[in-house]
Structures are given as C-alpha cells and as structure tokens.
Design an enzyme around this catalytic site. Structure first.
Site, mmCIF file in Angstrom:
data_model
loop_
_atom_site.group_PDB
_atom_site.id
_atom_site.type_symbol
_atom_site.label_atom_id
_atom_site.label_comp_id
_atom_site.label_asym_id
_atom_site.label_seq_id
_atom_site.Cartn_x
_atom_site.Cartn_y
_atom_site.Cartn_z
ATOM 1 N N GLY A 12 -76.227 58.480 74.213
ATOM 2 C CA GLY A 12 -76.916 57.222 74.483
ATOM 3 C C GLY A 12 -77.588 56.670 73.237
ATOM 4 C CG PHE A 13 -80.758 53.102 72.020
ATOM 5 C CD1 PHE A 13 -80.587 52.940 70.644
ATOM 6 C CD2 PHE A 13 -81.969 52.726 72.586
ATOM 7 C CE1 PHE A 13 -81.607 52.421 69.858
ATOM 8 C CE2 PHE A 13 -82.991 52.199 71.815
ATOM 9 C CZ PHE A 13 -82.811 52.051 70.449
ATOM 10 C CG ASP A 58 -74.126 63.729 86.665
ATOM 11 O OD1 ASP A 58 -75.322 64.081 86.664
ATOM 12 O OD2 ASP A 58 -73.729 62.691 87.214
ATOM 13 C CE LYS A 91 -78.018 62.137 95.560
ATOM 14 N NZ LYS A 91 -76.590 62.200 95.968
ATOM 15 C CB THR A 92 -80.097 61.147 86.917
ATOM 16 O OG1 THR A 92 -78.774 60.875 87.396
ATOM 17 C CG2 THR A 92 -80.025 61.584 85.473
ATOM 18 C CE1 TYR A 145 -85.495 55.427 83.514
ATOM 19 C CE2 TYR A 145 -87.307 53.894 83.206
ATOM 20 C CZ TYR A 145 -86.445 54.842 82.695
ATOM 21 O OH TYR A 145 -86.521 55.218 81.371
ATOM 22 C CD GLN A 162 -93.618 78.147 91.395
ATOM 23 O OE1 GLN A 162 -93.890 76.986 91.685
ATOM 24 N NE2 GLN A 162 -92.791 78.883 92.117
ATOM 25 C CG HIS A 181 -74.586 49.448 76.796
ATOM 26 N ND1 HIS A 181 -74.078 48.201 77.096
ATOM 27 C CD2 HIS A 181 -73.713 50.341 77.336
ATOM 28 C CE1 HIS A 181 -72.959 48.335 77.781
ATOM 29 N NE2 HIS A 181 -72.714 49.625 77.939
#
Length: 319
Positions: A12-13, A58, A91-92, A145, A162, A181
C-alpha cells in the site's frame, strides 16, 4: 542487528515506503498484502532485493511465519475503499488484528498497530491530544473504519495486559506522498489528479474545514522511531503534521503548483466528515524526539511529480 520484519499492507501507500526504508536499514522484510488497494507497482523496484519477500495473503486468515517485529498496516484507509465493503473492513481491523497479535504472541515479536486519527471522530477538542476519547458515530457510514480501529486499539492493550505482549500504538493523521492510490478519494490525490487533468476540482462543503498534512517520509520515520522506542512506552501516540490548512487553501496551492486552469466546484459535505482534524504531537516530541520536517509545498511538489509520471507512463495507471 538485522531483523525479520513483517509489514502487513506492505504494497500500500504507506506500507511500500516503510518496506523500502526497512530494507535500507538491512533488515529482512516480508510484505503481506491481498492487493485490494495495494499495488504491485509500489514495490516493483524492491523485488530484486534478496532480503524482500512478498506474500499475497489476507490477514483475516492466520499465517504461519517466524518474525521479530510486525507492523500491522493492513486495512483500506480511504472512505471510498473502506465503504466499498464495510463488513470486510471491520473484519480486517478486528480479526486481522487478532491474527497478528496471536502471531506476535507465538513468536514473541514486537508489534506496532497503525491506528488512525479517525478514532477521534468529528472532534470537539482541538487540536486532538492522545487523551481525547473522541466523538464517533457508531452507526454512521464511516463507523466500519472508525470503530474497527478503535476495537483494534482495545485488543492491543488487552493482549498486553493478558499476555504481556510488547505492543506499540500510533495514530496516523492525514498523510500524503508518492504511491498514493490515484482513485482513493483522499483530498490531496483528488485535487492533484483533477488539476493535472484540467477538470473541475471538487470541494466538499465550503472548504473552510481544516486538515493537517504529513509527508510520508516523515510519517515512516516516526513509525520506526516508535517501534524502536523504550519498552515501557506503548502509546498511543499521534503521528502527523501539526500545521493546519483549510481545504480551500490546499486546492488553491495545488492549482498554483500544477499551473492548472481547473475551476473549484462545491458539493455537499459527506455524512460525519470531520470539520477539524489536527494532531497535538507533544508526546511524540518528548518520547520519540520526532517531528515532521517536510513543508507542505515541498511535499506537494514531490507528490505532483509522482502523479505526473504515473499518468504519462500508462493511461490506465490511475486505476
């Protein structure tokens, strides 16, 4: 001493610049990216380096690696991209963070989470210190996000409490530079592309809203400083440029630097778009001896040059 370092979102960037910097420091770098928003062209010049490895993966799926450090950057970071599949974005941020934390726990690796100024929402405190808890709409279109990153912060500190995991947490404010991008919908890339193509420059709202703009080289330096900081300093720490600019002034500056004849047009402000966003960086100055050095004009010139070359090299490159 050379380390085995994992960078998620490494194509990515920001991730691509980080990978390059770490290789220059003679570390072994594993770049993990699913290439949803990352681009191979961002890392193509690194592929011949024998200490650089790329894995299409992923992070919502665990990955068996042996590493010394992890920089967790994987997540779409622009509204256009993270709102395209908001469930996957959440989820990510959450499951991806759990998988990377589990990897760090198994390998006894130090792990840095790239959080965001979006955790502050549309702030009612200005500028934003790390102690500010934010003003976030939990059910709005940006929440996938914003809340995903807030949950990731929670997970990082719970893993520390923990499992005594060695964590680092940064909050990234608006960053720009080469390898952005072209269609990410962020204000700097939008304005530059529109100016270079001679089309209307779109300003959402009246242009009076403010942002701070940090050049990517400065940010990457701050990230590495944070990773290498003393063990007892976990953050969160703001990384961004405290100089504040109106969006209208940014547009006019880009028109000036590109010599464009583009006109400014105004459209409605998107829901939950913050009116002000500016970091307080006293903590970064104190704990990391870090502050941005690249001026907005200098950084914009480099970014404009990147996009000029990109558009000339391939008419489809912007996509």
């Amino acid at each position: 001493m050379s380390k085995q370092i994992l960078v998620t979102g490494g194509a990515g960037f920001i991730g691509s610049h980080l990978c390059e910097n770490l290789l220059q420091q003679e570390h072994e770098v594993i770049c993990v990216d699913n290439f949803f928003t990352g681009k191979k062209r961002n890392i193509a010049h690194l592929m011949d380096n024998p200490y650089f490895e790329v894995l299409r993966h992923d992070i919502n799926v665990p990955i068996p690696l042996e590493v010394d450090e992890i920089y967790n950057l994987a997540c779409p970071a622009s509204p256009i991209h993270y709102q395209f599949d908001p469930v996957q974005t959440t989820k990510t941020s959450v499951m991806g963070a759990i998988n990377m934390l589990d990897l760090a726990n198994r390998t006894d690796a130090k792990i840095l989470q790239a959080s965001t100024s979006e955790v502050y929402g549309d702030p009612q405190v200005h500028p934003q210190p790390e102690t500010y808890r934010g003003n976030v709409n939990t059910i709005g279109p940006r929440a996938c996000y914003d809340e995903g990153k807030r949950c990731a912060e929670t997970l990082f500190f719970d893993y520390k409490r923990q499992y005594d995991l060695d964590i680092k947490l940064i909050r990234i404010f608006n960053t720009y530079g080469p390898n952005m991008h072209p269609q990410d919908g962020r204000v700097v890339s939008n304005f530059i592309i529109q100016a270079l193509e001679g089309i209307d420059i779109t300003i959402y709202g009246n242009g009076e809203q403010t942002r701070s703009f940090c050049y990517v080289d400065d940010l990457v330096e701050g990230m590495i400083c944070m990773m290498n900081s003393s063990d007892d300093f976990t953050g969160p720490v703001n990384l961004g440029n405290p100089n504040e600019y109106r969006i209208l002034d940014l547009a006019n500056k880009i028109v000036e630097l590109t010599g464009s004849d583009s006109k400014l047009v105004y459209k409605a402000l998107p829901e939950d778009d913050p009116i002000m966003r500016n970091p307080e960086i006293d903590l970064a100055k104190k704990e990391l001896s870090w502050q941005p050095r690249v001026s907005l004009e200098e950084g914009l010139k480099k970014t404009i040059s990147y996009f000029e070359n990109l558009l000339k090299s391939d008419e489809n490159a912007r996509y």
